[in-house]
Design a protein around this motif. Structure first.
Motif, PDB file in Angstrom:
ATOM      1  N   ILE A 338     106.250  98.764  37.689  1.00 54.58           N
ATOM      2  CA  ILE A 338     105.515  98.690  38.954  1.00 54.58           C
ATOM      3  C   ILE A 338     106.230  97.790  39.950  1.00 54.58           C
ATOM      4  O   ILE A 338     106.453  98.172  41.108  1.00 54.58           O
ATOM      5  CB  ILE A 338     104.076  98.193  38.700  1.00 54.58           C
ATOM      6  CG1 ILE A 338     103.306  99.211  37.840  1.00 54.58           C
ATOM      7  CG2 ILE A 338     103.352  97.946  40.020  1.00 54.58           C
ATOM      8  CD1 ILE A 338     101.974  98.711  37.323  1.00 54.58           C
ATOM      9  N   ARG A 339     106.629  96.616  39.494  1.00 53.50           N
ATOM     10  CA  ARG A 339     107.243  95.657  40.411  1.00 53.50           C
ATOM     11  C   ARG A 339     108.611  96.147  40.902  1.00 53.50           C
ATOM     12  O   ARG A 339     108.950  95.993  42.084  1.00 53.50           O
ATOM     13  CB  ARG A 339     107.384  94.291  39.731  1.00 53.50           C
ATOM     14  CG  ARG A 339     107.789  93.191  40.712  1.00 53.50           C
ATOM     15  CD  ARG A 339     107.766  91.815  40.105  1.00 53.50           C
ATOM     16  NE  ARG A 339     106.450  91.388  39.661  1.00 53.50           N
ATOM     17  CZ  ARG A 339     105.469  91.034  40.482  1.00 53.50           C
ATOM     18  NH1 ARG A 339     105.637  91.092  41.793  1.00 53.50           N
ATOM     19  NH2 ARG A 339     104.315  90.642  39.997  1.00 53.50           N
ATOM     20  N   SER A 340     109.407  96.754  40.026  1.00 53.42           N
ATOM     21  CA  SER A 340     110.734  97.206  40.424  1.00 53.42           C
ATOM     22  C   SER A 340     110.675  98.449  41.312  1.00 53.42           C
ATOM     23  O   SER A 340     111.684  98.848  41.891  1.00 53.42           O
ATOM     24  CB  SER A 340     111.615  97.467  39.199  1.00 53.42           C
ATOM     25  OG  SER A 340     111.051  98.458  38.362  1.00 53.42           O
ATOM     26  N   ALA A 341     109.499  99.066  41.416  1.00 55.38           N
ATOM     27  CA  ALA A 341     109.300 100.163  42.364  1.00 55.38           C
ATOM     28  C   ALA A 341     108.866  99.649  43.726  1.00 55.38           C
ATOM     29  O   ALA A 341     108.576 100.445  44.631  1.00 55.38           O
ATOM     30  CB  ALA A 341     108.257 101.136  41.824  1.00 55.38           C
ATOM     31  N   GLY A 342     108.809  98.319  43.871  1.00 55.25           N
ATOM     32  CA  GLY A 342     108.412  97.738  45.145  1.00 55.25           C
ATOM     33  C   GLY A 342     106.914  97.635  45.326  1.00 55.25           C
ATOM     34  O   GLY A 342     106.430  97.499  46.459  1.00 55.25           O
ATOM     35  N   ARG A 343     106.168  97.677  44.218  1.00 51.41           N
ATOM     36  CA  ARG A 343     104.704  97.585  44.284  1.00 51.41           C
ATOM     37  C   ARG A 343     104.244  96.279  43.631  1.00 51.41           C
ATOM     38  O   ARG A 343     105.006  95.613  42.927  1.00 51.41           O
ATOM     39  CB  ARG A 343     104.058  98.768  43.568  1.00 51.41           C
ATOM     40  CG  ARG A 343     104.548 100.135  44.013  1.00 51.41           C
ATOM     41  CD  ARG A 343     104.055 100.515  45.388  1.00 51.41           C
ATOM     42  NE  ARG A 343     104.451 101.887  45.698  1.00 51.41           N
ATOM     43  CZ  ARG A 343     105.494 102.216  46.421  1.00 51.41           C
ATOM     44  NH1 ARG A 343     106.289 101.257  46.906  1.00 51.41           N
ATOM     45  NH2 ARG A 343     105.796 103.480  46.663  1.00 51.41           N
ATOM     46  N   PRO A 345     101.825  94.712  40.869  1.00 49.69           N
ATOM     47  CA  PRO A 345     101.035  95.117  39.704  1.00 49.69           C
ATOM     48  C   PRO A 345      99.682  94.407  39.665  1.00 49.69           C
ATOM     49  O   PRO A 345      99.559  93.251  40.069  1.00 49.69           O
ATOM     50  CB  PRO A 345     101.894  94.682  38.514  1.00 49.69           C
ATOM     51  CG  PRO A 345     103.212  94.236  39.093  1.00 49.69           C
ATOM     52  CD  PRO A 345     102.944  93.830  40.502  1.00 49.69           C
ATOM     53  N   ALA A 346      98.691  95.118  39.131  1.00 45.30           N
ATOM     54  CA  ALA A 346      97.371  94.518  38.945  1.00 45.30           C
ATOM     55  C   ALA A 346      96.689  95.155  37.749  1.00 45.30           C
ATOM     56  O   ALA A 346      96.681  96.389  37.618  1.00 45.30           O
ATOM     57  CB  ALA A 346      96.505  94.689  40.192  1.00 45.30           C
ATOM     58  N   GLN A 347      96.135  94.336  36.879  1.00 49.95           N
ATOM     59  CA  GLN A 347      95.326  94.867  35.783  1.00 49.95           C
ATOM     60  C   GLN A 347      93.959  95.234  36.335  1.00 49.95           C
ATOM     61  O   GLN A 347      93.343  94.474  37.082  1.00 49.95           O
ATOM     62  CB  GLN A 347      95.171  93.846  34.655  1.00 49.95           C
ATOM     63  CG  GLN A 347      94.406  94.409  33.457  1.00 49.95           C
ATOM     64  CD  GLN A 347      94.178  93.387  32.350  1.00 49.95           C
ATOM     65  OE1 GLN A 347      94.707  92.277  32.405  1.00 49.95           O
ATOM     66  NE2 GLN A 347      93.395  93.755  31.350  1.00 49.95           N
ATOM     67  N   ARG A 348      93.477  96.402  35.965  1.00 45.04           N
ATOM     68  CA  ARG A 348      92.177  96.878  36.443  1.00 45.04           C
ATOM     69  C   ARG A 348      91.217  97.081  35.284  1.00 45.04           C
ATOM     70  O   ARG A 348      91.605  97.007  34.112  1.00 45.04           O
ATOM     71  CB  ARG A 348      92.342  98.197  37.183  1.00 45.04           C
ATOM     72  CG  ARG A 348      92.788  99.355  36.281  1.00 45.04           C
ATOM     73  CD  ARG A 348      92.631 100.678  36.994  1.00 45.04           C
ATOM     74  NE  ARG A 348      93.172 101.812  36.241  1.00 45.04           N
ATOM     75  CZ  ARG A 348      92.477 102.528  35.359  1.00 45.04           C
ATOM     76  NH1 ARG A 348      91.220 102.217  35.065  1.00 45.04           N
ATOM     77  NH2 ARG A 348      93.046 103.560  34.740  1.00 45.04           N
ATOM     78  N   ASP A 349      89.966  97.370  35.632  1.00 46.09           N
ATOM     79  CA  ASP A 349      88.998  97.792  34.623  1.00 46.09           C
ATOM     80  C   ASP A 349      88.737  99.286  34.777  1.00 46.09           C
ATOM     81  O   ASP A 349      89.419  99.976  35.546  1.00 46.09           O
ATOM     82  CB  ASP A 349      87.710  96.964  34.705  1.00 46.09           C
ATOM     83  CG  ASP A 349      86.933  97.191  36.007  1.00 46.09           C
ATOM     84  OD1 ASP A 349      87.327  98.079  36.810  1.00 46.09           O
ATOM     85  OD2 ASP A 349      85.944  96.470  36.230  1.00 46.09           O
TER      86      ASP A 349
END
Length: 388
Positions: A338-343, A345-349
């Motif tokens: 996620i991070r290397s795609a320029g986004r 990251p977030a953990q969700r429920d």
């Protein structure tokens, strides 16, 4: 034709509704990069902070005994087959406990259509999980299982939904959608309910406050038009209920099943479908990439085609893995993708609420125990947590 395609792409990128005929034209004719740019414009409009979510959960199978015999499935065994098995409630709870120890917020309880399992079985299973682990969301089963349990118990769909909801079911998985149009569905799952019936169960559940996801399995010989028709059928129900939280297409896996890989979807077909889905589903909030079936590289590319969710670590997964899905991941890998795609990251429920947003690399999780597994069928005592 170029002008027509450009007009459709612009209208969809601006949040407008496109028809299924227009979606088919985009899927088959739109330039790949222009298609991706339009889909990503929708994502940016919906999620301007650039957050892409992931989930920690565990898929737990209670039985592989099934009477439906779908041709693409490598997991099921017919009743009385020597390789058929059923886990008791204690074993399922043990696996739930392991998942909680590893930070899971959700379990997906799935199994075959066991000839003896009616509503009562699921009431007992869900209530036991909720009593032992009330913090776990039960995002489980699908319309096919609901129809089967209702038939076994001799009750209506509505009664079955209300009873399993009262027992603890929080959300219905998109399982069993495969292909919803009649021709391809009958070809690969002749004993399963029709696509219209599958959607009818979802609509009943939505009206009673049980939301769900929607899926699509591509690559079993369906036409491009049938892929778009599948999405249209889902969108029509969503117009009425608003109960689908996410759309999750995935690719058929060819090993150990009767179809034997005679037809498969390419990575390019998958990525184009992902982009068209983001443009077509103006009324579905989330779009999830299936790294389990396509691989992590294609999963990351999908983040540039409108995707805002990379799915789950999946501490355990048996059904698709049985058919040859060999891709694995862990918490570090998924966050890095996620991070290397320029986004961000977030953990969700289960409801896509952000539990932890990793705004900077310093915020990234470091628990090396959180890793996906192919399957626990062979090794029933999957060592996810150390004995200590």
């Amino acid at each position: 034709m170029t002008a027509v395609i450009d007009d459709i792409l612009q209208r969809a990128a601006d949040g407008g509704r496109i028809s299924d005929e227009e979606a088919l034209l985009l899927y088959t004719e739109a330039p790949f990069h222009a298609l991706g740019e339009a889909a990503d414009a929708v994502r940016r409009s919906r999620y301007p902070e650039g957050i892409v979510t992931y989930l920690i959960d565990r898929n737990i199978n209670y039985t592989n005994v099934c009477v439906t015999a779908c041709k693409f499935c490598a997991f099921y065994r017919a009743p009385k087959h020597a390789e058929g098995w059923t886990h008791d409630t204690a074993e399922i709870l043990r696996r739930c406990g392991e998942a909680v120890d590893l930070g899971a917020t959700q379990v997906m309880l799935q199994g075959g259509h066991h000839p003896d399992y009616g509503v009562e079985y699921y009431e007992g299973l869900f209530s036991a999980v909720k009593q032992a682990y009330p913090q776990l969301a039960i995002h489980s089963i699908g319309p096919s299982e609901i129809l089967h349990m209702a038939k076994v118990s001799g009750v209506s769909i509505e009664d079955a939904v209300l009873r399993i909801k009262a027992a603890g079911l929080d959300s219905i998985a998109g399982a069993g959608a495969e292909m919803l149009p009649d021709r391809p569905r009958k070809a690969i799952a002749p004993l399963k309910e029709s696509g219209a019936r599958w959607l009818e169960v979802m609509e009943v559940a939505h009206h009673h406050g049980v939301e769900s996801t929607a899926t699509m399995m591509m690559g079993t010989g369906e036409t491009n038009a049938e892929r778009i028709e599948h999405m249209r059928m889902i969108r029509d129900v969503q117009d009425r209920t608003g109960g689908f939280r996410a759309f999750i297409p995935w690719t058929y896996q060819p090993e150990n099943n009767h179809l034997k890989g005679r037809t498969q979807a390419t990575s390019l077909e998958y990525l184009r479908l992902i982009a068209v889905a983001r443009l077509f589903f103006h009324n579905v909030n989330h779009l999830q990439a299936s790294w389990l079936t396509t691989g992590k590289d294609v999963g990351q590319l999908a983040l540039h085609m409108g995707v805002d969710d990379l799915g789950s670590i999946m501490l355990e997964e048996n059904v698709i893995s049985s058919a040859g899905a060999k891709h694995r991941s862990n918490l570090h890998d998924l966050v890095h993708l996620i991070r290397s795609a320029g986004r961000i990251p977030a953990q969700r429920d289960t409801l896509y609420r952000h539990l932890t947003v990793h705004w900077t690399p310093a915020d990234d999780p470091t628990d090396e125990r959180v890793t996906s597994h192919f399957s626990s069928i062979v090794n029933r005592q999957l060592p996810l947590v150390s004995a200590s």
